[in-house]
Design an enzyme around this catalytic site. Structure first.
Site, PDB file in Angstrom:
ATOM      1  N   SER A 189      41.682 -22.880  46.883  1.00  0.00           N
ATOM      2  CA  SER A 189      42.652 -23.744  46.034  1.00  0.00           C
ATOM      3  C   SER A 189      42.672 -24.931  46.934  1.00  0.00           C
ATOM      4  O   SER A 189      41.985 -25.946  47.337  1.00  0.00           O
ATOM      5  CB  SER A 189      43.602 -22.962  45.925  1.00  0.00           C
ATOM      6  OG  SER A 189      44.404 -23.222  44.965  1.00  0.00           O
ATOM      7  N   GLU A 316      41.506 -18.573  35.948  1.00  0.00           N
ATOM      8  CA  GLU A 316      42.286 -18.650  37.056  1.00  0.00           C
ATOM      9  C   GLU A 316      43.775 -18.671  36.672  1.00  0.00           C
ATOM     10  O   GLU A 316      44.780 -18.255  37.717  1.00  0.00           O
ATOM     11  CB  GLU A 316      42.006 -20.285  37.465  1.00  0.00           C
ATOM     12  CG  GLU A 316      40.613 -20.644  37.991  1.00  0.00           C
ATOM     13  CD  GLU A 316      40.453 -20.251  39.471  1.00  0.00           C
ATOM     14  OE1 GLU A 316      41.361 -20.122  40.086  1.00  0.00           O
ATOM     15  OE2 GLU A 316      39.468 -20.494  39.933  1.00  0.00           O
ATOM     16  N   HIS A 412      43.075 -16.411  39.694  1.00  0.00           N
ATOM     17  CA  HIS A 412      43.039 -17.243  40.964  1.00  0.00           C
ATOM     18  C   HIS A 412      43.616 -16.383  42.123  1.00  0.00           C
ATOM     19  O   HIS A 412      44.553 -15.676  42.042  1.00  0.00           O
ATOM     20  CB  HIS A 412      44.304 -18.048  40.761  1.00  0.00           C
ATOM     21  CG  HIS A 412      44.264 -19.228  41.624  1.00  0.00           C
ATOM     22  ND1 HIS A 412      43.550 -20.134  41.816  1.00  0.00           N
ATOM     23  CD2 HIS A 412      45.168 -19.636  42.577  1.00  0.00           C
ATOM     24  CE1 HIS A 412      43.782 -21.109  42.757  1.00  0.00           C
ATOM     25  NE2 HIS A 412      44.742 -20.885  43.151  1.00  0.00           N
TER      26      HIS A 412
END
Length: 532
Positions: A189, A316, A412
Protein backbone atom coordinates in the site's frame (compact mmCIF):
# COMPACT_ATOMS: atom_id res chain seq x y z
CA UNK A 1 15.00 -22.34 36.79
CA UNK A 2 14.05 -23.09 33.19
CA UNK A 3 16.29 -22.24 30.31
CA UNK A 4 15.70 -18.89 28.57
CA UNK A 5 14.09 -19.35 25.13
CA UNK A 6 16.51 -16.84 23.61
CA UNK A 7 20.19 -15.91 23.74
CA UNK A 8 21.55 -12.36 23.59
CA UNK A 9 23.77 -11.82 20.54
CA UNK A 10 25.94 -8.85 19.56
CA UNK A 11 26.71 -7.29 16.17
CA UNK A 12 28.99 -4.39 15.31
CA UNK A 13 27.50 -1.57 13.24
CA UNK A 14 29.00 1.74 12.14
CA UNK A 15 27.28 3.40 15.11
CA UNK A 16 28.49 0.88 17.68
CA UNK A 17 27.69 -2.54 19.12
CA UNK A 18 24.03 -3.64 19.12
CA UNK A 19 22.57 -6.47 21.14
CA UNK A 20 19.63 -8.58 19.96
CA UNK A 21 18.03 -11.88 20.85
CA UNK A 22 18.51 -15.23 19.12
CA UNK A 23 15.55 -17.59 19.25
CA UNK A 24 15.86 -21.39 19.47
CA UNK A 25 15.31 -21.65 15.71
CA UNK A 26 18.48 -19.63 15.16
CA UNK A 27 16.79 -16.39 14.03
CA UNK A 28 18.16 -13.31 15.74
CA UNK A 29 16.00 -10.19 16.02
CA UNK A 30 17.81 -6.89 16.54
CA UNK A 31 15.24 -4.14 17.01
CA UNK A 32 15.18 -0.36 17.21
CA UNK A 33 18.62 0.44 15.75
CA UNK A 34 18.91 4.18 14.96
CA UNK A 35 19.69 4.88 11.31
CA UNK A 36 19.28 8.66 11.54
CA UNK A 37 19.13 11.36 14.18
CA UNK A 38 15.79 12.23 15.82
CA UNK A 39 14.00 14.50 13.29
CA UNK A 40 12.93 17.14 15.79
CA UNK A 41 14.30 20.38 17.17
CA UNK A 42 16.83 21.81 14.74
CA UNK A 43 16.34 18.78 12.45
CA UNK A 44 12.55 19.06 12.17
CA UNK A 45 11.12 19.13 8.62
CA UNK A 46 14.61 18.62 7.22
CA UNK A 47 16.23 15.75 5.38
CA UNK A 48 17.42 13.04 7.79
CA UNK A 49 20.80 13.54 9.47
CA UNK A 50 23.25 10.83 10.55
CA UNK A 51 22.59 9.20 13.91
CA UNK A 52 25.11 9.77 16.69
CA UNK A 53 27.22 6.78 17.65
CA UNK A 54 27.26 5.22 21.11
CA UNK A 55 29.72 3.51 23.38
CA UNK A 56 29.25 0.08 24.88
CA UNK A 57 26.63 -2.40 23.72
CA UNK A 58 23.22 -0.94 22.86
CA UNK A 59 20.18 -2.94 23.98
CA UNK A 60 18.18 -3.59 20.79
CA UNK A 61 15.66 -6.11 22.04
CA UNK A 62 12.55 -3.90 21.66
CA UNK A 63 11.09 -1.87 18.81
CA UNK A 64 11.82 1.84 18.72
CA UNK A 65 9.15 4.53 19.12
CA UNK A 66 6.78 5.10 16.20
CA UNK A 67 6.52 8.38 14.28
CA UNK A 68 3.93 10.99 15.34
CA UNK A 69 0.40 9.72 14.62
CA UNK A 70 -2.92 9.14 16.33
CA UNK A 71 -3.33 5.48 15.38
CA UNK A 72 -3.65 2.78 18.01
CA UNK A 73 -3.07 -0.47 16.14
CA UNK A 74 -3.49 -3.98 17.62
CA UNK A 75 -0.26 -5.39 18.99
CA UNK A 76 1.74 -2.27 18.08
CA UNK A 77 3.26 0.58 20.09
CA UNK A 78 1.55 3.96 20.01
CA UNK A 79 3.17 7.36 19.61
CA UNK A 80 3.42 9.52 22.70
CA UNK A 81 4.43 13.20 22.66
CA UNK A 82 8.08 13.32 23.58
CA UNK A 83 8.99 10.16 21.65
CA UNK A 84 11.76 11.40 19.38
CA UNK A 85 14.08 8.55 18.34
CA UNK A 86 11.61 7.44 15.70
CA UNK A 87 14.01 6.69 12.81
CA UNK A 88 15.07 3.12 13.51
CA UNK A 89 15.50 -0.17 11.68
CA UNK A 90 14.95 -3.76 12.75
CA UNK A 91 16.85 -6.81 11.49
CA UNK A 92 15.92 -10.51 11.48
CA UNK A 93 18.70 -12.85 10.40
CA UNK A 94 19.82 -16.45 10.60
CA UNK A 95 23.25 -17.58 9.39
CA UNK A 96 23.26 -19.09 5.91
CA UNK A 97 23.67 -22.85 5.72
CA UNK A 98 26.75 -22.38 3.51
CA UNK A 99 28.09 -19.39 5.47
CA UNK A 100 27.59 -17.16 2.41
CA UNK A 101 25.95 -13.74 2.18
CA UNK A 102 22.15 -13.81 2.11
CA UNK A 103 19.73 -11.69 0.08
CA UNK A 104 18.17 -8.76 1.95
CA UNK A 105 14.48 -7.79 1.98
CA UNK A 106 13.90 -4.22 3.14
CA UNK A 107 10.27 -3.76 4.29
CA UNK A 108 8.35 -0.46 4.20
CA UNK A 109 5.06 -0.45 6.10
CA UNK A 110 1.85 1.08 4.80
CA UNK A 111 -0.74 3.29 6.48
CA UNK A 112 -1.96 5.94 3.99
CA UNK A 113 1.35 7.79 4.52
CA UNK A 114 -0.29 8.82 7.81
CA UNK A 115 0.15 6.03 10.34
CA UNK A 116 1.60 2.56 10.93
CA UNK A 117 4.98 1.20 11.99
CA UNK A 118 7.45 -1.59 11.46
CA UNK A 119 6.38 -3.10 14.79
CA UNK A 120 3.02 -4.38 13.53
CA UNK A 121 2.83 -8.10 14.40
CA UNK A 122 2.24 -9.37 10.86
CA UNK A 123 5.51 -7.74 9.75
CA UNK A 124 7.67 -9.98 11.93
CA UNK A 125 10.53 -11.18 9.73
CA UNK A 126 11.29 -14.49 11.44
CA UNK A 127 9.65 -16.80 8.90
CA UNK A 128 11.41 -15.11 5.99
CA UNK A 129 14.70 -15.27 7.89
CA UNK A 130 14.20 -19.04 8.23
CA UNK A 131 13.93 -19.06 4.41
CA UNK A 132 17.45 -17.58 4.24
CA UNK A 133 16.54 -13.93 3.71
CA UNK A 134 17.86 -11.16 5.96
CA UNK A 135 14.85 -8.96 6.71
CA UNK A 136 15.14 -5.27 7.54
CA UNK A 137 12.18 -3.03 8.35
CA UNK A 138 12.16 0.66 9.14
CA UNK A 139 10.14 3.37 10.78
CA UNK A 140 9.93 6.61 8.85
CA UNK A 141 8.16 9.93 9.26
CA UNK A 142 4.47 9.74 8.36
CA UNK A 143 1.67 12.29 8.41
CA UNK A 144 2.57 15.96 8.39
CA UNK A 145 6.07 15.36 9.75
CA UNK A 146 6.88 13.14 6.77
CA UNK A 147 4.62 14.24 3.92
CA UNK A 148 3.20 17.65 4.77
CA UNK A 149 4.28 20.49 2.48
CA UNK A 150 6.34 23.03 4.45
CA UNK A 151 7.56 26.14 2.56
CA UNK A 152 11.34 26.35 2.58
CA UNK A 153 11.83 22.69 3.56
CA UNK A 154 12.09 19.53 1.44
CA UNK A 155 8.95 17.65 0.46
CA UNK A 156 8.68 13.87 0.82
CA UNK A 157 10.73 13.68 4.00
CA UNK A 158 9.33 10.21 4.67
CA UNK A 159 10.82 9.02 1.38
CA UNK A 160 14.15 10.64 2.25
CA UNK A 161 14.06 8.71 5.55
CA UNK A 162 13.68 5.48 3.60
CA UNK A 163 16.69 6.40 1.47
CA UNK A 164 18.69 7.01 4.64
CA UNK A 165 17.62 3.61 5.98
CA UNK A 166 18.71 1.97 2.73
CA UNK A 167 22.09 3.64 3.07
CA UNK A 168 22.31 2.18 6.58
CA UNK A 169 21.62 -1.24 5.03
CA UNK A 170 24.38 -0.76 2.47
CA UNK A 171 26.88 0.18 5.18
CA UNK A 172 25.90 -2.30 7.91
CA UNK A 173 23.97 -5.32 6.67
CA UNK A 174 27.09 -7.43 6.02
CA UNK A 175 27.57 -7.59 9.79
CA UNK A 176 24.25 -9.51 9.97
CA UNK A 177 25.12 -11.89 7.13
CA UNK A 178 23.31 -9.92 4.42
CA UNK A 179 24.57 -9.05 0.95
CA UNK A 180 24.57 -5.24 0.48
CA UNK A 181 24.67 -5.83 -3.28
CA UNK A 182 21.46 -7.89 -3.28
CA UNK A 183 18.79 -5.77 -1.61
CA UNK A 184 15.08 -5.99 -2.43
CA UNK A 185 12.85 -3.11 -1.36
CA UNK A 186 9.37 -4.37 -0.48
CA UNK A 187 6.21 -2.69 0.72
CA UNK A 188 2.44 -2.79 0.85
CA UNK A 189 0.00 0.00 0.00
CA UNK A 190 1.70 3.25 1.05
CA UNK A 191 4.82 1.11 1.47
CA UNK A 192 4.39 -0.17 -2.10
CA UNK A 193 3.85 3.39 -3.27
CA UNK A 194 7.07 4.29 -1.47
CA UNK A 195 8.90 1.45 -3.23
CA UNK A 196 7.66 2.72 -6.60
CA UNK A 197 8.74 6.25 -5.68
CA UNK A 198 12.20 5.00 -4.70
CA UNK A 199 12.51 3.47 -8.17
CA UNK A 200 11.89 6.96 -9.60
CA UNK A 201 14.26 8.83 -7.23
CA UNK A 202 17.83 9.65 -8.12
CA UNK A 203 18.78 9.62 -4.41
CA UNK A 204 17.88 5.93 -4.19
CA UNK A 205 19.66 4.80 -7.33
CA UNK A 206 22.05 1.91 -6.71
CA UNK A 207 20.78 1.21 -3.20
CA UNK A 208 18.61 -1.77 -4.20
CA UNK A 209 18.44 -4.33 -6.96
CA UNK A 210 14.82 -5.44 -6.82
CA UNK A 211 11.41 -4.26 -5.62
CA UNK A 212 8.28 -6.02 -4.36
CA UNK A 213 5.17 -3.84 -4.41
CA UNK A 214 1.83 -5.14 -3.09
CA UNK A 215 -1.19 -2.93 -3.82
CA UNK A 216 0.55 0.12 -5.28
CA UNK A 217 -1.78 3.11 -4.76
CA UNK A 218 -2.46 5.63 -7.50
CA UNK A 219 -2.06 8.60 -5.18
CA UNK A 220 0.19 11.64 -5.53
CA UNK A 221 -0.22 15.37 -4.98
CA UNK A 222 1.11 18.26 -6.96
CA UNK A 223 2.70 21.09 -4.97
CA UNK A 224 -0.43 23.25 -5.33
CA UNK A 225 -2.68 20.63 -3.75
CA UNK A 226 -0.14 19.81 -1.03
CA UNK A 227 0.13 23.52 -0.20
CA UNK A 228 -3.66 23.86 -0.02
CA UNK A 229 -3.85 20.97 2.44
CA UNK A 230 -1.08 22.54 4.52
CA UNK A 231 -3.05 25.81 4.63
CA UNK A 232 -6.04 24.02 6.09
CA UNK A 233 -3.96 22.12 8.64
CA UNK A 234 -2.12 25.28 9.67
CA UNK A 235 -5.40 27.15 10.10
CA UNK A 236 -6.78 24.33 12.23
CA UNK A 237 -3.62 24.42 14.36
CA UNK A 238 -3.81 28.21 14.67
CA UNK A 239 -0.46 28.94 13.00
CA UNK A 240 0.69 30.49 9.75
CA UNK A 241 1.22 28.18 6.78
CA UNK A 242 4.89 29.14 6.66
CA UNK A 243 8.06 27.38 7.71
CA UNK A 244 8.37 29.35 10.98
CA UNK A 245 4.64 29.09 11.63
CA UNK A 246 4.53 25.32 11.21
CA UNK A 247 7.69 24.87 13.27
CA UNK A 248 5.93 26.68 16.10
CA UNK A 249 3.22 23.98 16.20
CA UNK A 250 4.07 20.82 18.11
CA UNK A 251 3.92 17.43 16.37
CA UNK A 252 0.88 16.63 18.51
CA UNK A 253 -0.88 19.81 17.37
CA UNK A 254 -0.30 18.99 13.71
CA UNK A 255 -1.45 15.37 14.14
CA UNK A 256 -4.68 16.61 15.72
CA UNK A 257 -5.18 19.31 13.10
CA UNK A 258 -4.58 16.92 10.21
CA UNK A 259 -7.08 14.43 11.64
CA UNK A 260 -9.70 17.18 11.85
CA UNK A 261 -9.05 18.37 8.29
CA UNK A 262 -9.33 14.80 7.01
CA UNK A 263 -12.52 14.31 9.00
CA UNK A 264 -14.15 17.24 7.20
CA UNK A 265 -13.18 16.11 3.70
CA UNK A 266 -16.52 14.35 3.23
CA UNK A 267 -18.23 17.73 3.24
CA UNK A 268 -15.36 20.00 2.21
CA UNK A 269 -12.72 18.16 0.17
CA UNK A 270 -9.57 19.75 -1.15
CA UNK A 271 -9.71 17.44 -4.18
CA UNK A 272 -12.84 15.72 -5.44
CA UNK A 273 -11.72 12.19 -4.59
CA UNK A 274 -11.20 13.15 -0.93
CA UNK A 275 -14.98 13.34 -0.53
CA UNK A 276 -14.94 9.56 -0.93
CA UNK A 277 -11.59 8.63 0.63
CA UNK A 278 -10.20 11.38 2.89
CA UNK A 279 -6.46 10.78 2.54
CA UNK A 280 -4.62 14.06 3.12
CA UNK A 281 -1.00 12.91 2.84
CA UNK A 282 0.61 11.46 -0.26
CA UNK A 283 3.97 11.79 -1.99
CA UNK A 284 4.38 15.20 -3.62
CA UNK A 285 5.53 15.52 -7.22
CA UNK A 286 7.86 18.36 -6.32
CA UNK A 287 10.27 18.06 -9.25
CA UNK A 288 13.21 17.54 -6.92
CA UNK A 289 12.92 14.63 -4.48
CA UNK A 290 10.20 13.05 -6.63
CA UNK A 291 10.49 14.40 -10.17
CA UNK A 292 7.52 12.56 -11.68
CA UNK A 293 4.78 9.99 -11.14
CA UNK A 294 6.48 6.57 -10.78
CA UNK A 295 4.31 5.16 -13.58
CA UNK A 296 5.74 7.74 -15.98
CA UNK A 297 9.25 7.22 -14.61
CA UNK A 298 9.08 3.45 -15.13
CA UNK A 299 7.59 3.90 -18.59
CA UNK A 300 10.62 6.03 -19.48
CA UNK A 301 12.96 3.17 -18.57
CA UNK A 302 14.65 5.11 -15.77
CA UNK A 303 14.61 2.05 -13.47
CA UNK A 304 14.95 -0.78 -15.99
CA UNK A 305 17.90 -2.21 -14.03
CA UNK A 306 15.59 -2.97 -11.06
CA UNK A 307 13.62 -6.25 -11.11
CA UNK A 308 9.99 -5.74 -10.07
CA UNK A 309 7.36 -8.02 -8.52
CA UNK A 310 3.87 -6.48 -8.24
CA UNK A 311 0.77 -7.93 -6.58
CA UNK A 312 -2.67 -6.64 -5.71
CA UNK A 313 -5.83 -8.17 -4.27
CA UNK A 314 -9.04 -8.69 -6.23
CA UNK A 315 -11.34 -6.76 -3.89
CA UNK A 316 -9.14 -4.07 -2.37
CA UNK A 317 -11.73 -1.53 -1.25
CA UNK A 318 -14.05 -3.91 0.56
CA UNK A 319 -11.57 -3.70 3.42
CA UNK A 320 -11.57 0.11 3.48
CA UNK A 321 -15.37 0.00 3.51
CA UNK A 322 -15.43 -2.58 6.30
CA UNK A 323 -13.36 -0.36 8.61
CA UNK A 324 -15.39 2.77 7.80
CA UNK A 325 -12.66 4.58 5.91
CA UNK A 326 -14.58 5.42 2.73
CA UNK A 327 -17.82 7.16 1.87
CA UNK A 328 -20.99 5.13 1.43
CA UNK A 329 -22.39 5.09 -2.10
CA UNK A 330 -25.76 3.39 -2.48
CA UNK A 331 -27.52 4.89 -5.53
CA UNK A 332 -26.82 5.31 -9.23
CA UNK A 333 -26.65 9.14 -8.97
CA UNK A 334 -24.09 8.82 -6.16
CA UNK A 335 -22.11 6.38 -8.28
CA UNK A 336 -22.16 8.89 -11.14
CA UNK A 337 -20.88 11.60 -8.78
CA UNK A 338 -18.09 9.28 -7.68
CA UNK A 339 -17.08 8.52 -11.26
CA UNK A 340 -17.01 12.25 -12.06
CA UNK A 341 -14.86 12.92 -8.99
CA UNK A 342 -12.31 10.38 -10.27
CA UNK A 343 -12.65 11.61 -13.89
CA UNK A 344 -13.80 8.17 -14.99
CA UNK A 345 -15.74 7.85 -18.27
CA UNK A 346 -19.40 6.82 -18.27
CA UNK A 347 -18.54 3.78 -20.40
CA UNK A 348 -16.38 2.41 -17.55
CA UNK A 349 -19.27 2.58 -15.08
CA UNK A 350 -21.57 0.98 -17.67
CA UNK A 351 -18.98 -1.73 -18.26
CA UNK A 352 -18.90 -2.70 -14.59
CA UNK A 353 -22.70 -2.77 -14.58
CA UNK A 354 -22.60 -5.23 -17.48
CA UNK A 355 -19.92 -7.37 -15.83
CA UNK A 356 -21.73 -7.37 -12.47
CA UNK A 357 -25.42 -7.44 -13.51
CA UNK A 358 -26.69 -8.78 -10.18
CA UNK A 359 -24.44 -6.70 -7.94
CA UNK A 360 -25.90 -3.84 -5.91
CA UNK A 361 -24.55 -0.33 -6.39
CA UNK A 362 -22.27 -0.47 -3.30
CA UNK A 363 -20.49 -3.53 -4.67
CA UNK A 364 -19.94 -1.97 -8.09
CA UNK A 365 -18.70 1.19 -6.41
CA UNK A 366 -16.16 -0.70 -4.33
CA UNK A 367 -15.04 -2.75 -7.34
CA UNK A 368 -14.42 0.38 -9.43
CA UNK A 369 -12.75 2.21 -6.54
CA UNK A 370 -10.41 -0.69 -5.78
CA UNK A 371 -9.39 -1.09 -9.40
CA UNK A 372 -8.96 2.67 -9.92
CA UNK A 373 -6.73 3.20 -6.91
CA UNK A 374 -4.89 -0.13 -6.66
CA UNK A 375 -5.62 -2.82 -9.25
CA UNK A 376 -5.19 -0.98 -12.53
CA UNK A 377 -2.34 1.22 -11.35
CA UNK A 378 -0.46 -1.79 -9.95
CA UNK A 379 -0.96 -3.71 -13.19
CA UNK A 380 0.21 -0.80 -15.32
CA UNK A 381 3.30 -0.35 -13.16
CA UNK A 382 4.36 -3.91 -14.02
CA UNK A 383 3.44 -3.58 -17.70
CA UNK A 384 5.15 -0.25 -18.27
CA UNK A 385 8.29 -1.46 -16.53
CA UNK A 386 8.40 -4.51 -18.80
CA UNK A 387 7.75 -2.47 -21.95
CA UNK A 388 10.62 -0.15 -21.03
CA UNK A 389 13.04 -3.06 -20.84
CA UNK A 390 12.81 -3.98 -17.16
CA UNK A 391 12.01 -7.42 -15.74
CA UNK A 392 8.56 -7.45 -14.12
CA UNK A 393 6.23 -10.05 -12.63
CA UNK A 394 2.56 -9.64 -11.75
CA UNK A 395 0.37 -11.52 -9.24
CA UNK A 396 -3.15 -11.18 -7.86
CA UNK A 397 -4.40 -12.40 -4.51
CA UNK A 398 -7.74 -14.18 -4.98
CA UNK A 399 -7.99 -16.36 -1.87
CA UNK A 400 -11.44 -16.25 -0.32
CA UNK A 401 -13.26 -18.26 2.30
CA UNK A 402 -17.06 -18.84 2.15
CA UNK A 403 -19.04 -17.63 5.14
CA UNK A 404 -21.72 -15.25 6.41
CA UNK A 405 -21.85 -11.87 4.71
CA UNK A 406 -19.72 -13.06 1.82
CA UNK A 407 -17.07 -14.69 3.98
CA UNK A 408 -13.42 -13.67 3.85
CA UNK A 409 -12.75 -11.60 0.77
CA UNK A 410 -9.44 -11.11 -1.05
CA UNK A 411 -9.34 -7.56 0.22
CA UNK A 412 -6.68 -4.97 0.95
CA UNK A 413 -3.97 -6.25 3.32
CA UNK A 414 -5.23 -9.86 3.40
CA UNK A 415 -2.22 -10.98 1.34
CA UNK A 416 0.46 -9.67 3.71
CA UNK A 417 0.17 -12.23 6.58
CA UNK A 418 0.40 -14.93 3.90
CA UNK A 419 3.54 -13.53 2.29
CA UNK A 420 5.27 -12.98 5.66
CA UNK A 421 4.23 -16.39 7.00
CA UNK A 422 2.45 -14.73 9.92
CA UNK A 423 -1.07 -16.15 9.74
CA UNK A 424 -1.23 -16.46 13.53
CA UNK A 425 -0.12 -12.88 14.26
CA UNK A 426 -2.27 -10.54 16.35
CA UNK A 427 -4.94 -9.07 14.05
CA UNK A 428 -4.40 -11.53 11.20
CA UNK A 429 -7.65 -13.34 11.98
CA UNK A 430 -9.63 -10.25 10.97
CA UNK A 431 -7.62 -9.78 7.78
CA UNK A 432 -7.96 -13.40 6.64
CA UNK A 433 -11.41 -14.20 8.05
CA UNK A 434 -10.64 -16.36 11.06
CA UNK A 435 -8.11 -18.99 12.03
CA UNK A 436 -6.00 -20.32 9.14
CA UNK A 437 -6.58 -23.85 7.89
CA UNK A 438 -4.23 -26.28 6.17
CA UNK A 439 -4.91 -24.82 2.71
CA UNK A 440 -4.14 -21.32 4.01
CA UNK A 441 -0.84 -22.47 5.47
CA UNK A 442 0.09 -24.12 2.19
CA UNK A 443 -0.70 -20.89 0.32
CA UNK A 444 1.39 -18.94 2.80
CA UNK A 445 4.35 -21.24 2.20
CA UNK A 446 4.03 -20.73 -1.57
CA UNK A 447 3.82 -16.94 -1.30
CA UNK A 448 6.71 -16.70 1.16
CA UNK A 449 8.81 -18.92 -1.10
CA UNK A 450 8.08 -16.65 -4.06
CA UNK A 451 9.27 -13.60 -2.09
CA UNK A 452 12.41 -15.41 -0.92
CA UNK A 453 13.25 -16.69 -4.42
CA UNK A 454 12.64 -13.30 -5.98
CA UNK A 455 14.88 -11.62 -3.39
CA UNK A 456 17.58 -14.21 -4.04
CA UNK A 457 17.64 -14.32 -7.83
CA UNK A 458 14.87 -12.15 -9.30
CA UNK A 459 12.57 -15.03 -10.32
CA UNK A 460 9.45 -15.73 -8.19
CA UNK A 461 8.56 -18.86 -10.15
CA UNK A 462 6.27 -17.89 -13.05
CA UNK A 463 6.69 -16.17 -16.45
CA UNK A 464 7.59 -12.50 -16.49
CA UNK A 465 5.39 -9.84 -18.06
CA UNK A 466 6.54 -9.04 -21.60
CA UNK A 467 5.88 -6.13 -23.93
CA UNK A 468 3.03 -8.13 -25.48
CA UNK A 469 1.77 -10.57 -22.84
CA UNK A 470 0.75 -9.90 -19.22
CA UNK A 471 0.95 -13.23 -17.45
CA UNK A 472 -0.47 -13.15 -13.91
CA UNK A 473 0.06 -15.56 -11.04
CA UNK A 474 -3.28 -15.86 -9.22
CA UNK A 475 -2.77 -16.79 -5.56
CA UNK A 476 -5.70 -18.91 -4.40
CA UNK A 477 -6.82 -21.98 -2.49
CA UNK A 478 -6.68 -24.86 -2.94
CA UNK A 479 -4.39 -24.17 -5.91
CA UNK A 480 -2.86 -21.22 -7.72
CA UNK A 481 -3.07 -20.73 -11.47
CA UNK A 482 -1.78 -18.52 -14.25
CA UNK A 483 -3.97 -16.16 -16.25
CA UNK A 484 -3.48 -13.86 -19.22
CA UNK A 485 -4.64 -10.27 -18.84
CA UNK A 486 -5.22 -10.18 -22.58
CA UNK A 487 -8.44 -12.08 -21.89
CA UNK A 488 -9.46 -10.09 -18.78
CA UNK A 489 -12.82 -8.38 -19.18
CA UNK A 490 -12.04 -6.00 -16.30
CA UNK A 491 -8.69 -4.93 -17.74
CA UNK A 492 -10.39 -4.38 -21.11
CA UNK A 493 -12.69 -1.80 -19.51
CA UNK A 494 -9.67 0.24 -18.42
CA UNK A 495 -7.97 0.22 -21.79
CA UNK A 496 -7.35 3.83 -22.89
CA UNK A 497 -8.63 5.22 -19.56
CA UNK A 498 -5.96 7.72 -18.45
CA UNK A 499 -4.70 7.65 -14.88
CA UNK A 500 -3.98 11.29 -14.13
CA UNK A 501 -0.75 11.89 -12.24
CA UNK A 502 -2.25 14.27 -9.65
CA UNK A 503 -5.77 15.45 -8.74
CA UNK A 504 -6.98 18.98 -9.39
CA UNK A 505 -8.11 21.53 -6.81
CA UNK A 506 -11.81 21.17 -7.58
CA UNK A 507 -14.78 20.53 -5.29
CA UNK A 508 -16.66 17.26 -5.53
CA UNK A 509 -19.87 17.86 -7.53
CA UNK A 510 -23.14 18.11 -5.66
CA UNK A 511 -22.26 16.01 -2.65
CA UNK A 512 -24.36 15.96 0.48
CA UNK A 513 -22.69 15.21 3.83
CA UNK A 514 -22.33 11.45 4.01
CA UNK A 515 -19.20 10.34 5.85
CA UNK A 516 -20.28 8.95 9.17
CA UNK A 517 -16.79 8.77 10.68
CA UNK A 518 -13.75 10.96 10.80
CA UNK A 519 -10.58 9.66 9.22
CA UNK A 520 -8.59 9.85 12.44
CA UNK A 521 -7.01 6.40 12.69
CA UNK A 522 -7.48 6.34 16.46
CA UNK A 523 -11.22 6.96 16.06
CA UNK A 524 -11.99 5.03 12.90
CA UNK A 525 -9.84 1.98 13.53
CA UNK A 526 -9.75 1.44 17.30
CA UNK A 527 -9.35 -2.32 17.12
CA UNK A 528 -8.54 -3.14 13.53
CA UNK A 529 -5.39 -2.44 11.61
CA UNK A 530 -5.52 -0.79 8.22
CA UNK A 531 -2.47 -0.58 6.04
CA UNK A 532 -3.39 1.64 3.15
Amino acid sequence: MGEQPWVETEFRTAGGLVRGRRAPDGVTAVLGIPYAAPPFGAHRFRAPRPAAGWSGSRDCTAFGPVAPQSAELPGSPVWRPGDEEVLTVNVWARPAADAGRLPVLFWIHGGAYTFGSSAQPDFDGSALARAEVVVVSCNYRVGFEGFGHVPGFPDNRGLLDQVAALRWVRENIAAFGGDPGNVTVAGHSAGAGSAACLMAMEQARGLFRRAVAHSVPHGFFGVEVAAAITSRIAAEAGVAATGPGLLSASPQALVTAADKVAGRCGDDPVTAVQAFDPVVFQPVLDGEVLPMDPLAALASGSAREVDLLVCHTLEEYWFLHEVGAVREVASEPELADFAEALSLPDRLVAGYRALMPDAPVPDRYLAIFGDAVFGEYSSRIAEQHARAGGRAYLARFARRRPGPGGGARPWHTADIPFAFGNLDAVGADFLIGGAPDAQDRALSRRMLRAWADFAACGDPGWPAVTADVTTVRVWAVPDDHLSDDGTSAVRALWRDVPLEATPELVPAPGLAPALTTTSSPSDTFPARRTSK
